[in-house]
Motif scaffolding. Structure first.
Motif, PDB file in Angstrom:
ATOM      1  N   LEU A 186       0.847  -1.190   0.000  1.00 13.50           N
ATOM      2  CA  LEU A 186       0.000   0.000   0.000  1.00 13.50           C
ATOM      3  C   LEU A 186       0.877   1.232   0.000  1.00 13.50           C
ATOM      4  CD1 LEU A 186      -1.646  -2.252   2.044  1.00 13.50           C
ATOM      5  CD2 LEU A 186      -3.373  -0.538   1.508  1.00 13.50           C
ATOM      6  N   ILE A 187       0.523   2.185  -0.836  1.00 11.85           N
ATOM      7  CA  ILE A 187       1.327   3.390  -1.045  1.00 11.85           C
ATOM      8  C   ILE A 187       0.451   4.607  -0.840  1.00 11.85           C
ATOM      9  CG2 ILE A 187       2.625   4.718  -2.755  1.00 11.85           C
ATOM     10  CD1 ILE A 187       3.533   2.112  -3.992  1.00 11.85           C
ATOM     11  N   LEU A 188       0.993   5.587  -0.122  1.00 12.64           N
ATOM     12  CA  LEU A 188       0.294   6.859   0.074  1.00 12.64           C
ATOM     13  C   LEU A 188       0.761   7.854  -0.985  1.00 12.64           C
ATOM     14  CD1 LEU A 188       0.254   7.373   3.955  1.00 12.64           C
ATOM     15  CD2 LEU A 188      -1.719   7.183   2.443  1.00 12.64           C
ATOM     16  N   PRO A 189      -0.084   8.204  -1.943  1.00 12.37           N
ATOM     17  CA  PRO A 189       0.334   9.125  -3.004  1.00 12.37           C
ATOM     18  C   PRO A 189       0.230  10.581  -2.566  1.00 12.37           C
ATOM     19  CG  PRO A 189      -1.908   8.422  -3.397  1.00 12.37           C
ATOM     20  CD  PRO A 189      -1.456   7.717  -2.141  1.00 12.37           C
ATOM     21  N   GLN A 190       0.645  11.464  -3.452  1.00  8.82           N
ATOM     22  CA  GLN A 190       0.580  12.908  -3.217  1.00  8.82           C
ATOM     23  C   GLN A 190      -0.047  13.588  -4.424  1.00  8.82           C
ATOM     24  OE1 GLN A 190       4.390  14.569  -2.152  1.00  8.82           O
ATOM     25  NE2 GLN A 190       4.896  12.877  -0.764  1.00  8.82           N
ATOM     26  N   ASN A 191      -0.672  14.725  -4.185  1.00  9.24           N
ATOM     27  CA  ASN A 191      -1.220  15.527  -5.274  1.00  9.24           C
ATOM     28  C   ASN A 191      -0.097  16.220  -6.031  1.00  9.24           C
ATOM     29  OD1 ASN A 191      -4.136  15.199  -4.838  1.00  9.24           O
ATOM     30  ND2 ASN A 191      -3.783  16.273  -2.916  1.00  9.24           N
ATOM     31  N   ALA A 192      -0.333  16.467  -7.299  1.00  7.30           N
ATOM     32  CA  ALA A 192       0.655  17.155  -8.123  1.00  7.30           C
ATOM     33  C   ALA A 192       0.860  18.581  -7.630  1.00  7.30           C
ATOM     34  CB  ALA A 192       0.200  17.160  -9.585  1.00  7.30           C
ATOM     35  N   HIS A 208     -16.686  32.022  -6.640  1.00  7.38           N
ATOM     36  CA  HIS A 208     -17.112  32.841  -5.501  1.00  7.38           C
ATOM     37  C   HIS A 208     -17.306  31.988  -4.253  1.00  7.38           C
ATOM     38  CE1 HIS A 208     -18.326  35.174  -9.111  1.00  7.38           C
ATOM     39  NE2 HIS A 208     -17.971  36.229  -8.374  1.00  7.38           N
ATOM     40  N   THR A 209     -17.849  30.803  -4.447  1.00  6.82           N
ATOM     41  CA  THR A 209     -18.032  29.899  -3.314  1.00  6.82           C
ATOM     42  C   THR A 209     -16.701  29.399  -2.791  1.00  6.82           C
ATOM     43  OG1 THR A 209     -20.160  29.188  -4.215  1.00  6.82           O
ATOM     44  CG2 THR A 209     -19.132  27.755  -2.580  1.00  6.82           C
ATOM     45  N   ALA A 210     -15.785  29.028  -3.695  1.00  4.65           N
ATOM     46  CA  ALA A 210     -14.486  28.511  -3.276  1.00  4.65           C
ATOM     47  C   ALA A 210     -13.704  29.549  -2.478  1.00  4.65           C
ATOM     48  CB  ALA A 210     -13.686  28.067  -4.500  1.00  4.65           C
ATOM     49  N   ALA A 211     -13.774  30.805  -2.915  1.00  2.00           N
ATOM     50  CA  ALA A 211     -13.018  31.850  -2.212  1.00  2.00           C
ATOM     51  C   ALA A 211     -13.575  32.126  -0.826  1.00  2.00           C
ATOM     52  CB  ALA A 211     -13.016  33.127  -3.051  1.00  2.00           C
ATOM     53  N   ALA A 212     -14.827  31.716  -0.560  1.00  3.27           N
ATOM     54  CA  ALA A 212     -15.453  32.017   0.733  1.00  3.27           C
ATOM     55  C   ALA A 212     -15.455  30.818   1.682  1.00  3.27           C
ATOM     56  CB  ALA A 212     -16.887  32.490   0.501  1.00  3.27           C
ATOM     57  N   ILE A 213     -14.836  29.706   1.306  1.00  2.00           N
ATOM     58  CA  ILE A 213     -14.837  28.528   2.178  1.00  2.00           C
ATOM     59  C   ILE A 213     -13.960  28.783   3.396  1.00  2.00           C
ATOM     60  CG2 ILE A 213     -14.170  26.095   2.356  1.00  2.00           C
ATOM     61  CD1 ILE A 213     -14.786  25.794  -0.592  1.00  2.00           C
ATOM     62  N   PRO A 214     -14.482  28.682   4.609  1.00  2.00           N
ATOM     63  CA  PRO A 214     -13.637  28.835   5.803  1.00  2.00           C
ATOM     64  C   PRO A 214     -12.637  27.687   5.879  1.00  2.00           C
ATOM     65  CG  PRO A 214     -15.974  29.067   6.346  1.00  2.00           C
ATOM     66  CD  PRO A 214     -15.902  28.521   4.957  1.00  2.00           C
ATOM     67  N   PRO A 215     -11.382  27.967   6.193  1.00  2.00           N
ATOM     68  CA  PRO A 215     -10.388  26.882   6.275  1.00  2.00           C
ATOM     69  C   PRO A 215     -10.771  25.788   7.262  1.00  2.00           C
ATOM     70  CG  PRO A 215      -9.309  29.033   6.255  1.00  2.00           C
ATOM     71  CD  PRO A 215     -10.776  29.291   6.393  1.00  2.00           C
ATOM     72  N   ASP A 216     -11.576  26.118   8.286  1.00  2.00           N
ATOM     73  CA  ASP A 216     -11.969  25.109   9.269  1.00  2.00           C
ATOM     74  C   ASP A 216     -12.753  23.958   8.631  1.00  2.00           C
ATOM     75  OD1 ASP A 216     -10.777  26.705  11.100  1.00  2.00           O
ATOM     76  OD2 ASP A 216     -12.613  27.338  12.113  1.00  2.00           O
ATOM     77  N   TYR A 217     -13.395  24.205   7.489  1.00  2.00           N
ATOM     78  CA  TYR A 217     -14.231  23.182   6.854  1.00  2.00           C
ATOM     79  C   TYR A 217     -13.494  22.360   5.803  1.00  2.00           C
ATOM     80  CZ  TYR A 217     -18.559  24.812   9.006  1.00  2.00           C
ATOM     81  OH  TYR A 217     -19.552  25.135   9.909  1.00  2.00           O
ATOM     82  N   LEU A 218     -12.195  22.581   5.641  1.00  2.00           N
ATOM     83  CA  LEU A 218     -11.480  21.847   4.613  1.00  2.00           C
ATOM     84  C   LEU A 218     -11.507  20.344   4.862  1.00  2.00           C
ATOM     85  CD1 LEU A 218      -8.332  24.091   3.942  1.00  2.00           C
ATOM     86  CD2 LEU A 218     -10.311  23.718   2.472  1.00  2.00           C
ATOM     87  N   LEU A 219     -11.316  19.927   6.102  1.00  2.00           N
ATOM     88  CA  LEU A 219     -11.290  18.501   6.409  1.00  2.00           C
ATOM     89  C   LEU A 219     -12.683  17.885   6.391  1.00  2.00           C
ATOM     90  CD1 LEU A 219      -8.483  19.549   7.506  1.00  2.00           C
ATOM     91  CD2 LEU A 219      -8.536  17.590   9.029  1.00  2.00           C
ATOM     92  N   ASP A 220     -13.748  18.710   6.538  1.00  2.00           N
ATOM     93  CA  ASP A 220     -15.110  18.204   6.399  1.00  2.00           C
ATOM     94  C   ASP A 220     -15.519  18.116   4.933  1.00  2.00           C
ATOM     95  OD1 ASP A 220     -16.478  18.463   9.363  1.00  2.00           O
ATOM     96  OD2 ASP A 220     -14.943  19.976   9.038  1.00  2.00           O
ATOM     97  N   LEU A 221     -14.989  19.008   4.121  1.00  2.00           N
ATOM     98  CA  LEU A 221     -15.413  19.108   2.727  1.00  2.00           C
ATOM     99  C   LEU A 221     -14.730  18.078   1.835  1.00  2.00           C
ATOM    100  CD1 LEU A 221     -17.166  20.888   0.813  1.00  2.00           C
ATOM    101  CD2 LEU A 221     -15.100  22.240   0.402  1.00  2.00           C
ATOM    102  N   ILE A 222     -13.439  17.868   2.036  1.00  2.00           N
ATOM    103  CA  ILE A 222     -12.644  17.031   1.133  1.00  2.00           C
ATOM    104  C   ILE A 222     -12.108  15.833   1.908  1.00  2.00           C
ATOM    105  CG2 ILE A 222     -10.647  16.975  -0.405  1.00  2.00           C
ATOM    106  CD1 ILE A 222     -11.014  19.964  -0.803  1.00  2.00           C
ATOM    107  N   PRO A 223     -12.310  14.628   1.404  1.00  2.00           N
ATOM    108  CA  PRO A 223     -11.824  13.439   2.123  1.00  2.00           C
ATOM    109  C   PRO A 223     -10.308  13.346   2.085  1.00  2.00           C
ATOM    110  CG  PRO A 223     -12.673  12.812  -0.020  1.00  2.00           C
ATOM    111  CD  PRO A 223     -12.985  14.278   0.144  1.00  2.00           C
ATOM    112  N   GLN A 224      -9.779  12.543   2.981  1.00  2.00           N
ATOM    113  CA  GLN A 224      -8.338  12.336   3.001  1.00  2.00           C
ATOM    114  C   GLN A 224      -7.911  11.382   1.897  1.00  2.00           C
ATOM    115  OE1 GLN A 224      -6.731  10.114   6.326  1.00  2.00           O
ATOM    116  NE2 GLN A 224      -8.683   9.116   6.703  1.00  2.00           N
ATOM    117  N   ILE A 225      -6.664  11.493   1.487  1.00  2.24           N
ATOM    118  CA  ILE A 225      -6.109  10.603   0.478  1.00  2.24           C
ATOM    119  C   ILE A 225      -5.990   9.209   1.079  1.00  2.24           C
ATOM    120  CG2 ILE A 225      -4.090  10.104  -0.936  1.00  2.24           C
ATOM    121  CD1 ILE A 225      -3.545  13.080  -1.096  1.00  2.24           C
ATOM    122  N   ARG A 226      -6.582   8.248   0.408  1.00  2.00           N
ATOM    123  CA  ARG A 226      -6.511   6.864   0.870  1.00  2.00           C
ATOM    124  C   ARG A 226      -5.349   6.145   0.193  1.00  2.00           C
ATOM    125  NH1 ARG A 226      -8.166   6.553   5.302  1.00  2.00           N
ATOM    126  NH2 ARG A 226      -8.085   4.291   5.055  1.00  2.00           N
TER     127      ARG A 226
END
Length: 567
Positions: free
Chosen positions: A210-216, A323-341
């Motif tokens: 199993l390998i943990l990849p990274q985003n470009a 407009h929506t992306a620019a207004a996303i509070p950083p606190d919600y990043l981990l709720d909005l986007i799943p972790q890399i599996r």
């Protein structure tokens, strides 16, 4: 869940069961303990008479036993005295709107039932639609970047005391990253080798790494620009609830660049919940209306056309709603986007043949949809971009048992058939059998690093050497069909000892492109169209056909300067 079931289930007044069906009517692995508990014969038929319940099943109607686990659980709970609030809900992946087509109306009725039996406490109200729940974590940005805030992955050790795992992977040095398909071939397939010296990793043929990849890096920069984040800024993560712990894969403190590149799966295809939360966070009226439409039950067909079918990524969706992306509070990043599996790859090498080495075959995923940008696999594209010749490259990985188990005795005949990179475990099994056949017990007892142990494990100094055992089998197949080389004894050197009784099988097979199969104790070899009786022709482009010495004989004809096989 199992501990909860065995200790508290009988005392619970209300339980909602959500269960999937795997294979042919089997419960998932994490449900097996509960499954055996709930079907114990000695349980009284009044065990659950104080409990109200509802069952939601997740299944696929293309299988014969569609949602079998949910149906059987529903009947068993009623048999034990439980009171069903609603009929069992059968979510179907094959429905044009997905499982939500059945789940949405079922949930609406369920909430009415639950609130009727268990009203909201005085002073509290139901959260209205469009109001987001508090985020799970709070990001506290630091004014100055501390020295400990770096891109080094938390919990990764180069010399672990125990076998590596997801919590503590091993940083393996990439030794080679070589393309094995031709430059003009449509598929980029890589043979990648890692140095696992001192890792404690042990594996056998059929196991996976199993390998943990990274985003470009380009995607990380684009994401930070869309959300107005500084990739070099550091923060600490604090959970908002006492029973929630911070992710172990994130260091404390952590940089935004590390969070986006190594934790958030911005290349994943977002689901309906992504659009629901995004609509709640959007300050832009037009974008919010569109997000609400895509997150509604009626808008699932449009969501499929927009996102699921073309495989649009979370990053591309955010760029479509600036407009929506620019207004996303950083606190919600981990709720909005799943972790890399982690991604699993079949191991394509044997520790007996390659001590302290681990090899995998990687097919770089790239395909075109109606979107202008080609779709690319996150892990395969990341691995293909790494070049150990340009500098040291380390990849976090660990191994676990796979779903394929080979016979332990080398004399057991095995027929191996697999497409593409699916032959990776066969490659490992063949290497292992060759090593066992040539060295016996010595190979099993000595697999440490160094040239001496490599020779013990059946490897010569040349990595291209291919040695076949004295057992080589032949199977006749219908004409013009791909075949397998499986059974008959080679009694002499090269092809000269091939028994005459087997010549006719080869000559009459008429199979164009017959493939060599992993015979017991052998590595894969390639065989092309058969010639006249008594002759075995090998194709000119068969890269797997090599040998330590050249063998000339009337029964072996090789094109060009190819070397013949020897037993």
């Amino acid at each position: 869940m199992c501990l909860f079931v065995e200790v508290n289930l009988i005392n619970e007044p209300l339980v909602i069961f959500v269960c999937a069906t795997t294979g042919q009517g089997d419960p998932p692995d994490n449900m097996k303990n509960f499954w055996s508990f709930i079907f114990r014969k000695h349980l009284p038929l009044t065990s659950l008479c104080q409990m109200d319940f509802a069952v939601l099943g997740l299944g696929d109607s293309s299988y014969a036993k569609f949602n079998f686990v949910a149906k059987k659980l529903y009947r068993r709970l009623r048999q034990l005295g439980g009171a069903a609030l609603l009929p069992v809900c059968l979510g179907d992946d094959q429905h044009e709107l997905g499982p939500d087509a059945a789940i949405d109306p079922w949930l609406h009725d369920l909430w009415e039932k639950v609130l009727g039996l268990h009203p909201v406490p005085v002073g509290l109200g139901v959260i209205p639609p469009g109001v987001p729940l508090p985020s799970k974590f709070a990001l506290q940005f630091l004014q100055e970047a501390p020295e400990t805030c770096s891109g080094v992955q938390h919990g990764v050790r180069t010399e672990p005391q125990s076998p590596p795992s997801e919590r503590q992977p091993f940083l393996a040095r990439m030794v080679t990253n070589r393309r094995v398909t031709g430059p003009s071939h449509f598929q980029d397939v890589r043979l990648i080798e890692f140095d696992i010296t001192g890792s404690g990793i042990n594996f056998a043929a059929g196991d996976v790494v199993l390998i943990l990849p990274q985003n470009a890096a380009s995607h990380v920069q684009q994401f930070c620009q869309a959300l107005g984040l500084d990739p070099n800024q550091c923060f600490t993560l604090r959970p908002r609830e006492p029973d929630v712990s911070c992710p172990e894969r994130l260091p404390q403190p952590c940089s935004v660049r590390h969070l986006v590149s190594q934790y958030l799966d911005i290349a994943s295809v977002p689901r309906r919940s992504f659009f629901e939360l995004l609509a709640c966070l959007s300050p832009h009226e037009l974008e919010r209306d569109k997000l609400l439409e895509l997150s509604s039950a009626a808008g699932q067909e449009e969501l499929s056309e927009y996102c699921s079918r073309p495989r649009r990524t979370a990053l591309e969706v955010l760029c479509d709603f600036p407009h929506t992306a620019a207004a996303i509070p950083p606190d919600y990043l981990l709720d909005l986007i799943p972790q890399i599996r982690p991604r699993a790859f079949s191991i394509a090498s044997s520790l007996l043949a390659h001590p302290s080495r681990l090899q995998i075959l990687v097919a770089v995923v790239q395909y075109q949809t109606r979107l202008k940008e080609p779709r690319r696999g996150l892990c395969s594209s990341w691995l293909a971009s790494l070049d150990p010749e340009q500098g040291p490259v380390q990849v976090p990985l660990w191994a676990r048992s796979g779903g394929l188990t080979f016979p332990q005795t080398p004399d057991t005949p095995v027929i191996m058939v697999g497409p593409g990179t699916g032959v990776a475990p066969f490659r490992a099994a063949v290497q292992e059998r060759v090593a066992q056949g040539r060295t016996g017990e010595r190979a099993r007892s000595r697999v440490g690093p160094g040239p001496a142990s490599r020779r013990l494990a059946g490897e010569s100094r040349s990595q291209s050497t291919l040695c076949l055992p004295r057992e080589l089998s032949v199977l006749r197949l219908p004409p013009a069909r791909p075949g397998l080389l499986l059974g008959s004894r080679v009694e002499g050197a090269g092809g000269e000892g091939l028994p005459a009784s087997r010549h006719s099988l080869l000559s009459r097979s008429g199979a164009e492109g017959v493939r060599a199969a992993p015979a017991p104790g052998a590595r894969a070899a390639g065989v092309g169209a058969t010639g006249p009786p008594g002759r075995l022709l090998l194709p000119g482009r068969q890269c797997q056909v090599h040998a330590g010495r050249c063998v000339r004989g009337p029964d072996v004809h090789l094109p060009g300067r190819r070397r013949a096989l020897r037993p």
